[in-house]
Design a protein around this motif. Structure first.
Motif, PDB file in Angstrom:
ATOM      1  N   VAL A 270       0.833  -1.202   0.000  1.00 31.95           N
ATOM      2  CA  VAL A 270       0.000   0.000   0.000  1.00 31.95           C
ATOM      3  C   VAL A 270       0.869   1.254   0.000  1.00 31.95           C
ATOM      4  CG1 VAL A 270      -1.664   1.325   1.359  1.00 31.95           C
ATOM      5  CG2 VAL A 270      -1.946  -1.146   1.099  1.00 31.95           C
ATOM      6  N   ALA A 271       1.918   1.243   0.822  1.00 32.14           N
ATOM      7  CA  ALA A 271       2.814   2.400   0.886  1.00 32.14           C
ATOM      8  C   ALA A 271       3.497   2.634  -0.455  1.00 32.14           C
ATOM      9  CB  ALA A 271       3.853   2.189   1.993  1.00 32.14           C
ATOM     10  N   ASN A 272       3.865   1.540  -1.134  1.00 34.73           N
ATOM     11  CA  ASN A 272       4.511   1.688  -2.442  1.00 34.73           C
ATOM     12  C   ASN A 272       3.544   2.270  -3.467  1.00 34.73           C
ATOM     13  OD1 ASN A 272       7.029   0.725  -1.653  1.00 34.73           O
ATOM     14  ND2 ASN A 272       6.487  -1.417  -2.057  1.00 34.73           N
ATOM     15  N   ARG A 273       2.279   1.793  -3.385  1.00 36.01           N
ATOM     16  CA  ARG A 273       1.279   2.356  -4.317  1.00 36.01           C
ATOM     17  C   ARG A 273       1.072   3.849  -4.042  1.00 36.01           C
ATOM     18  NH1 ARG A 273      -1.466  -2.641  -3.391  1.00 36.01           N
ATOM     19  NH2 ARG A 273      -2.821  -1.617  -1.858  1.00 36.01           N
ATOM     20  N   ASP A 274       0.987   4.213  -2.756  1.00 36.69           N
ATOM     21  CA  ASP A 274       0.814   5.623  -2.411  1.00 36.69           C
ATOM     22  C   ASP A 274       2.012   6.444  -2.875  1.00 36.69           C
ATOM     23  OD1 ASP A 274      -1.555   4.926  -1.258  1.00 36.69           O
ATOM     24  OD2 ASP A 274      -0.803   4.933   0.809  1.00 36.69           O
ATOM     25  N   LEU A 275       3.198   5.873  -2.708  1.00 39.49           N
ATOM     26  CA  LEU A 275       4.403   6.585  -3.137  1.00 39.49           C
ATOM     27  C   LEU A 275       4.416   6.780  -4.649  1.00 39.49           C
ATOM     28  CD1 LEU A 275       7.137   7.811  -2.389  1.00 39.49           C
ATOM     29  CD2 LEU A 275       8.139   5.516  -2.562  1.00 39.49           C
ATOM     30  N   THR A 276       3.960   5.739  -5.371  1.00 39.35           N
ATOM     31  CA  THR A 276       3.910   5.837  -6.833  1.00 39.35           C
ATOM     32  C   THR A 276       2.930   6.936  -7.265  1.00 39.35           C
ATOM     33  OG1 THR A 276       4.428   3.478  -7.050  1.00 39.35           O
ATOM     34  CG2 THR A 276       3.418   4.567  -8.958  1.00 39.35           C
ATOM     35  N   GLN A 277       1.758   6.935  -6.600  1.00 42.56           N
ATOM     36  CA  GLN A 277       0.778   7.972  -6.912  1.00 42.56           C
ATOM     37  C   GLN A 277       1.321   9.360  -6.591  1.00 42.56           C
ATOM     38  OE1 GLN A 277      -2.725   6.865  -4.740  1.00 42.56           O
ATOM     39  NE2 GLN A 277      -3.237   5.140  -6.111  1.00 42.56           N
ATOM     40  N   THR A 278       2.026   9.456  -5.462  1.00 46.06           N
ATOM     41  CA  THR A 278       2.611  10.755  -5.077  1.00 46.06           C
ATOM     42  C   THR A 278       3.634  11.209  -6.107  1.00 46.06           C
ATOM     43  OG1 THR A 278       2.286  10.237  -2.731  1.00 46.06           O
ATOM     44  CG2 THR A 278       3.874  11.964  -3.269  1.00 46.06           C
ATOM     45  N   ASN A 279       4.461  10.270  -6.581  1.00 45.36           N
ATOM     46  CA  ASN A 279       5.467  10.619  -7.598  1.00 45.36           C
ATOM     47  C   ASN A 279       4.800  11.063  -8.892  1.00 45.36           C
ATOM     48  OD1 ASN A 279       7.625  10.044  -5.904  1.00 45.36           O
ATOM     49  ND2 ASN A 279       7.756   7.896  -6.545  1.00 45.36           N
ATOM     50  N   GLN A 280       3.689  10.389  -9.229  1.00 50.14           N
ATOM     51  CA  GLN A 280       2.962  10.783 -10.436  1.00 50.14           C
ATOM     52  C   GLN A 280       2.391  12.194 -10.291  1.00 50.14           C
ATOM     53  OE1 GLN A 280       0.109   7.645 -10.848  1.00 50.14           O
ATOM     54  NE2 GLN A 280       1.557   6.210 -11.816  1.00 50.14           N
ATOM     55  N   LEU A 281       1.809  12.478  -9.104  1.00 51.86           N
ATOM     56  CA  LEU A 281       1.273  13.826  -8.864  1.00 51.86           C
ATOM     57  C   LEU A 281       2.373  14.874  -8.900  1.00 51.86           C
ATOM     58  CD1 LEU A 281      -1.272  13.043  -5.992  1.00 51.86           C
ATOM     59  CD2 LEU A 281      -1.787  13.587  -8.389  1.00 51.86           C
TER      60      LEU A 281
END
Length: 339
Positions: A270-281
């Motif tokens: 979950v943290a990796n997915r959130d980090l990926t989304q944050t990087n995309q944003l």
């Protein structure tokens, strides 16, 4: 033999007593022979008990050899008794052997020499028996100390024998209670063992219910054997409750750790997915910022050029008084551009 050998010689005939003692002294130099001639002497010797072996005639003026044998075996079961007679019969010999007689020697000139060998064999037999009894006592003590339950049963589940440790492990009071409660379900194990090839033996860890209802884990070892032509089931049980509980606790701990690892892995995913989304944003924001910066740069470039141009004109015409109206116009434009 170097040790003193104490023998009771029970015979009415003094000549026969003398011949027996002569033959014995050739083989046993340290012989102490006590001659018994009448009932009073026999009773006194029995009360004192200071003898290692008895040689008796069968036909006595005051008794018989069978009565002497019964008296000796009743008071001293392990004392060897040899009957040396010429008045007995085959039936008497058989009865005497059944009653515990160690040897039966007929009185005849060529049989006296058999007395020493019969005495030696009888003494050796009793020594072997004593050593075997001592070994059995030591082995039983060791098994009891190790808390190993040993048992033997008929195939229908009726117990033949067991040691105290077996009764203690299962919380039983007696062998009959073990047969009645059938805690081990012997017939079922017998059916399993019958289907196995020789040697018909099996070991397994099982959970048993004790007489009081509590549960214990045991390691059960059973085998089919033949004793005196009859099939029996021999077994051994060892209490492994503490070891089994430790194994169960370790298994539960491993399951708990595995569950924690799964939970932690899910949290990391979950943290990796959130980090990926944050990087995309952030990437989108950077693109917007670059576009905004370009727009600002482009929008500011034109007024800056106007300020630079009018400033240069003013610098060139600063000595000309006639162009005052134009100079004011340039300054107003510069002010408008900065605004």
């Amino acid at each position: 033999m170097t040790q003193v050998l104490r023998i009771l010689i029970i015979d009415d005939n003094p000549g026969d007593r003398a011949l027996v003692m002569r033959e014995l002294r050739r083989e046993f130099p340290q012989l102490q022979a006590q001659e018994i001639r009448e009932a009073a002497g026999f009773a006194s010797a029995i009360a004192a008990g200071e003898f290692d072996l008895v040689i008796t005639d069968y036909q006595l003026g005051w008794s018989t050899g069978l009565e002497v044998l019964h008296t000796i075996k009743q008071q001293y079961p392990n004392c060897p008794v040899i009957m040396f007679t010429n008045t007995g019969s085959e039936e008497i010999a058989v009865e005497a052997m059944k009653s515990g007689l160690d040897d039966y020697v007929l009185k005849s000139p060529n049989r006296y020499i058999r007395i020493p060998s019969a005495v030696r064999v009888a003494l050796e037999r009793i020594q072997i028996k004593q050593r075997a009894t001592l070994l059995e006592i030591r082995l039983q003590g060791l098994l009891n100390q190790l808390k190993l339950g040993i048992f033997r049963t008929h195939l229908d589940g009726n117990f033949i024998e067991c040691n105290p440790a077996f009764l203690e492990l299962l919380g039983l009071d007696s062998l009959s209670q073990a047969s009645a409660m059938n805690l081990l379900n012997i017939p079922e194990y017998y059916s399993v063992l019958q289907q196995l090839p020789p040697p018909q033996h099996q070991e397994q860890e099982i959970q048993l219910q004790r007489a009081n209802g509590s549960l214990i884990w045991v390691e059960l070892s059973i085998a089919l054997n033949t004793v005196e032509g009859q099939q029996v089931l021999d077994g051994l049980i060892e209490d492994i409750t503490f070891r089994k509980q430790a194994e169960i606790e370790i298994q539960q701990l491993n399951l708990t750790l595995e569950e924690r690892v799964r939970e932690r892995t899910a949290e990391l995913e979950v943290a990796n997915r959130d980090l990926t989304q944050t990087n995309q944003l952030l990437a989108v924001a950077n693109q917007d910022l670059e576009a905004f910066t370009y727009s600002i740069s482009h929008d500011l470039r034109e007024p800056l050029r106007a300020i630079q141009a009018f400033g240069s004109i003013l610098l060139e015409n600063q000595d000309r008084q006639s162009d005052l109206e134009n100079q004011q116009n340039y300054l107003q434009r510069i002010i408008a551009s900065t605004q």
